[in-house]
Motif scaffolding. Sequence first.
Motif, PDB file in Angstrom:
ATOM      1  N   ASN A 184       0.596  -1.343   0.096  1.00 52.22           N
ATOM      2  CA  ASN A 184      -0.037  -0.114   0.102  1.00 52.22           C
ATOM      3  C   ASN A 184       0.846   1.323  -0.057  1.00 52.22           C
ATOM      4  N   GLN A 185       0.573   2.080  -0.837  1.00 51.55           N
ATOM      5  CA  GLN A 185       1.555   3.266  -1.141  1.00 51.55           C
ATOM      6  C   GLN A 185       1.093   4.345  -0.337  1.00 51.55           C
ATOM      7  N   GLY A 186       0.228   4.384   0.610  1.00 53.17           N
ATOM      8  CA  GLY A 186      -0.194   5.545   1.445  1.00 53.17           C
ATOM      9  C   GLY A 186      -1.047   6.468   0.703  1.00 53.17           C
ATOM     10  N   GLY A 187      -1.404   7.857   1.240  1.00 50.42           N
ATOM     11  CA  GLY A 187      -2.504   8.572   0.634  1.00 50.42           C
ATOM     12  C   GLY A 187      -2.831   9.493   1.726  1.00 50.42           C
ATOM     13  N   ASP A 188      -4.181   9.221   2.012  1.00 51.18           N
ATOM     14  CA  ASP A 188      -4.862  10.044   2.877  1.00 51.18           C
ATOM     15  C   ASP A 188      -5.418   9.069   3.967  1.00 51.18           C
ATOM     16  N   PHE A 189      -5.020   8.939   5.317  1.00 53.73           N
ATOM     17  CA  PHE A 189      -5.529   8.027   6.101  1.00 53.73           C
ATOM     18  C   PHE A 189      -7.047   8.247   6.420  1.00 53.73           C
ATOM     19  N   THR A 190      -7.532   9.638   6.470  1.00 54.81           N
ATOM     20  CA  THR A 190      -8.852   9.841   6.973  1.00 54.81           C
ATOM     21  C   THR A 190      -9.910   8.988   6.152  1.00 54.81           C
ATOM     22  N   TYR A 191      -9.917   8.710   4.843  1.00 54.34           N
ATOM     23  CA  TYR A 191     -10.564   7.673   3.903  1.00 54.34           C
ATOM     24  C   TYR A 191     -10.824   6.569   4.665  1.00 54.34           C
ATOM     25  N   CYS A 192      -9.732   5.724   5.253  1.00 50.84           N
ATOM     26  CA  CYS A 192      -9.869   4.438   5.850  1.00 50.84           C
ATOM     27  C   CYS A 192     -10.736   4.847   7.299  1.00 50.84           C
ATOM     28  N   PHE A 193     -10.213   5.873   8.056  1.00 52.88           N
ATOM     29  CA  PHE A 193     -10.863   5.885   9.248  1.00 52.88           C
ATOM     30  C   PHE A 193     -12.419   6.402   8.912  1.00 52.88           C
ATOM     31  N   SER A 194     -12.984   6.969   8.037  1.00 58.31           N
ATOM     32  CA  SER A 194     -14.261   7.209   7.728  1.00 58.31           C
ATOM     33  C   SER A 194     -15.023   5.968   7.372  1.00 58.31           C
ATOM     34  N   GLU A 195     -14.293   5.122   6.693  1.00 56.85           N
ATOM     35  CA  GLU A 195     -14.764   4.132   5.906  1.00 56.85           C
ATOM     36  C   GLU A 195     -14.980   2.691   6.457  1.00 56.85           C
ATOM     37  N   ILE A 196     -14.364   2.501   7.944  1.00 49.45           N
ATOM     38  CA  ILE A 196     -14.276   1.257   8.186  1.00 49.45           C
ATOM     39  C   ILE A 196     -15.167   1.387   9.553  1.00 49.45           C
ATOM     40  N   GLY A 197     -16.051   2.101   9.672  1.00 44.72           N
ATOM     41  CA  GLY A 197     -16.997   2.298  10.717  1.00 44.72           C
ATOM     42  C   GLY A 197     -17.783   1.041  11.016  1.00 44.72           C
ATOM     43  N   SER A 203     -16.113   3.433  19.870  1.00 46.82           N
ATOM     44  CA  SER A 203     -15.188   4.442  19.506  1.00 46.82           C
ATOM     45  C   SER A 203     -13.683   4.170  19.862  1.00 46.82           C
ATOM     46  N   ARG A 204     -12.747   4.054  19.109  1.00 46.32           N
ATOM     47  CA  ARG A 204     -11.394   3.569  19.457  1.00 46.32           C
ATOM     48  C   ARG A 204     -10.422   4.542  19.182  1.00 46.32           C
ATOM     49  N   TYR A 205      -9.461   4.655  20.184  1.00 44.25           N
ATOM     50  CA  TYR A 205      -8.652   5.695  19.860  1.00 44.25           C
ATOM     51  C   TYR A 205      -7.439   4.862  19.185  1.00 44.25           C
ATOM     52  N   VAL A 206      -6.807   5.320  18.281  1.00 44.21           N
ATOM     53  CA  VAL A 206      -5.776   4.924  17.161  1.00 44.21           C
ATOM     54  C   VAL A 206      -4.492   5.473  17.555  1.00 44.21           C
ATOM     55  N   PHE A 207      -4.152   6.630  17.274  1.00 40.68           N
ATOM     56  CA  PHE A 207      -2.863   7.271  17.634  1.00 40.68           C
ATOM     57  C   PHE A 207      -2.954   8.766  17.678  1.00 40.68           C
ATOM     58  N   LYS A 208      -1.951   9.357  18.010  1.00 38.26           N
ATOM     59  CA  LYS A 208      -1.787  10.847  18.380  1.00 38.26           C
ATOM     60  C   LYS A 208      -0.580  11.377  17.595  1.00 38.26           C
ATOM     61  N   THR A 247       4.128  -1.378   2.932  1.00 39.22           N
ATOM     62  CA  THR A 247       3.179  -0.775   3.468  1.00 39.22           C
ATOM     63  C   THR A 247       3.560   0.419   4.297  1.00 39.22           C
ATOM     64  N   ILE A 248       3.333   1.599   3.679  1.00 43.06           N
ATOM     65  CA  ILE A 248       3.861   2.781   4.003  1.00 43.06           C
ATOM     66  C   ILE A 248       2.952   3.789   4.241  1.00 43.06           C
ATOM     67  N   SER A 249       3.333   5.031   5.064  1.00 47.19           N
ATOM     68  CA  SER A 249       2.486   6.061   5.179  1.00 47.19           C
ATOM     69  C   SER A 249       0.870   6.153   5.687  1.00 47.19           C
ATOM     70  N   ALA A 250      -0.053   6.650   5.311  1.00 46.92           N
ATOM     71  CA  ALA A 250      -1.295   6.517   5.203  1.00 46.92           C
ATOM     72  C   ALA A 250      -1.600   4.940   5.370  1.00 46.92           C
ATOM     73  N   GLY A 251      -0.967   4.094   4.630  1.00 45.56           N
ATOM     74  CA  GLY A 251      -1.229   2.800   4.867  1.00 45.56           C
ATOM     75  C   GLY A 251      -0.835   2.118   6.080  1.00 45.56           C
ATOM     76  N   GLU A 252      -0.099   2.763   6.713  1.00 43.53           N
ATOM     77  CA  GLU A 252       0.607   1.985   8.234  1.00 43.53           C
ATOM     78  C   GLU A 252      -0.465   2.840   8.944  1.00 43.53           C
ATOM     79  N   ARG A 253      -0.990   4.140   8.819  1.00 41.40           N
ATOM     80  CA  ARG A 253      -2.015   4.410   9.587  1.00 41.40           C
ATOM     81  C   ARG A 253      -3.229   3.584   9.768  1.00 41.40           C
ATOM     82  N   ALA A 254      -3.714   3.386   8.500  1.00 40.62           N
ATOM     83  CA  ALA A 254      -4.937   2.425   8.316  1.00 40.62           C
ATOM     84  C   ALA A 254      -4.628   0.875   8.917  1.00 40.62           C
TER      85      ALA A 254
END
Length: 338
Positions: A184-197, A203-208, A247-254
């Motif tokens: 996974n090349q990364g991108g914008d992790f907020t797409y993942c966070f909004s779509e895996i509800g 609610s689950r705390y992921v990172f800061k 697996t990097i960047s936003a891929g890792e945040r996902a």
Amino acid sequence: MKRTANFLTLVLLFLSAVSCNQLFEEPPANNPEAIFENLWATFSEEYAPFEERNIDWQAQYTKFRPMVTATSTDDELFSVISQMLATLDDGHVTLTAPGRDLFISNKIRNELIEDELFNIPIIKTYLEPGYKEGDENAYLYGKIKNANVAYIYFDYVGDNFFKMNDFLSEYPDVNGYIIDMRHNQGGDFTYCFSEIGRLTDQSRYVFKSKTKNGKGADDYTDWYEWNISPEGDYVDKPIIVLTDRYTISAGERAVMAFKTLPQVTLMGDTTNGAHGTMIGRELANGWFYSLVPQKVELYDGKTYEGIGLAPDSYSKNTLSEINSGIDMTLQRAIDSLN
């Protein structure tokens, strides 16, 4: 691996990062020594994870600065800067110039080490006819042949994650799901966070994260916490998330988000370990580079920058398996769920 971080990409990164004040600053001199000094100083002021990567940046100056003189050629300067940036071993740190190959600080990504161990055409042979795919493999999903398991792959993190709900809805009766985040090349992790509800019931705390906001070593914004929240019909089935060294960047945040889910098992290899925000900068000679002005801590209070997220179950394909048309990591995931 598709090396999409090309010259144009870094130009756009640079333009998006320039402030109004910076546009009116006097540009640095365009000579080899001044260019080296400017890049080194910018990293000193703006790069965040020196400590996480165990790098003494002043020591790098002492080592590499004498290699650059007023008569250094472009080839020599590009080589010295690349060698210095290589000490960071950071997949988000790059150097690019017209007519030259993109340099990536991370050795694995720069040298494409074991890149051939992931193969989309082979994965397609595991899927029943009628699988769905996006342009340039943005996503790929379907049901595994001869198994009650559904599979989805994401090439990057962006609008392709809108397919998650379709995927879950199309295969509601399977034993479990495989979410493939390898390469996974990364991108914008907020797409993942909004779509895996649908994959969480709370609610689950992921990172800061906190980002540089000044030139001082301790000049950062306040920490900002990122969470995922339930949305839609909850899906409570076993999930295996596949990862590898690409697996990097936003891929890792996902992957961080998936890691908070109790029904998820990570399988594969450790992720790249480059998950802070990346920004672009330009040098006086027209070269571009990228750096990381952000620190990230997982929900466990630890940083995995320069380390990567380790799988719960280690698996890595071999070249002989790939040459035989076998994705053994995928097969192990199928066997675990079937």
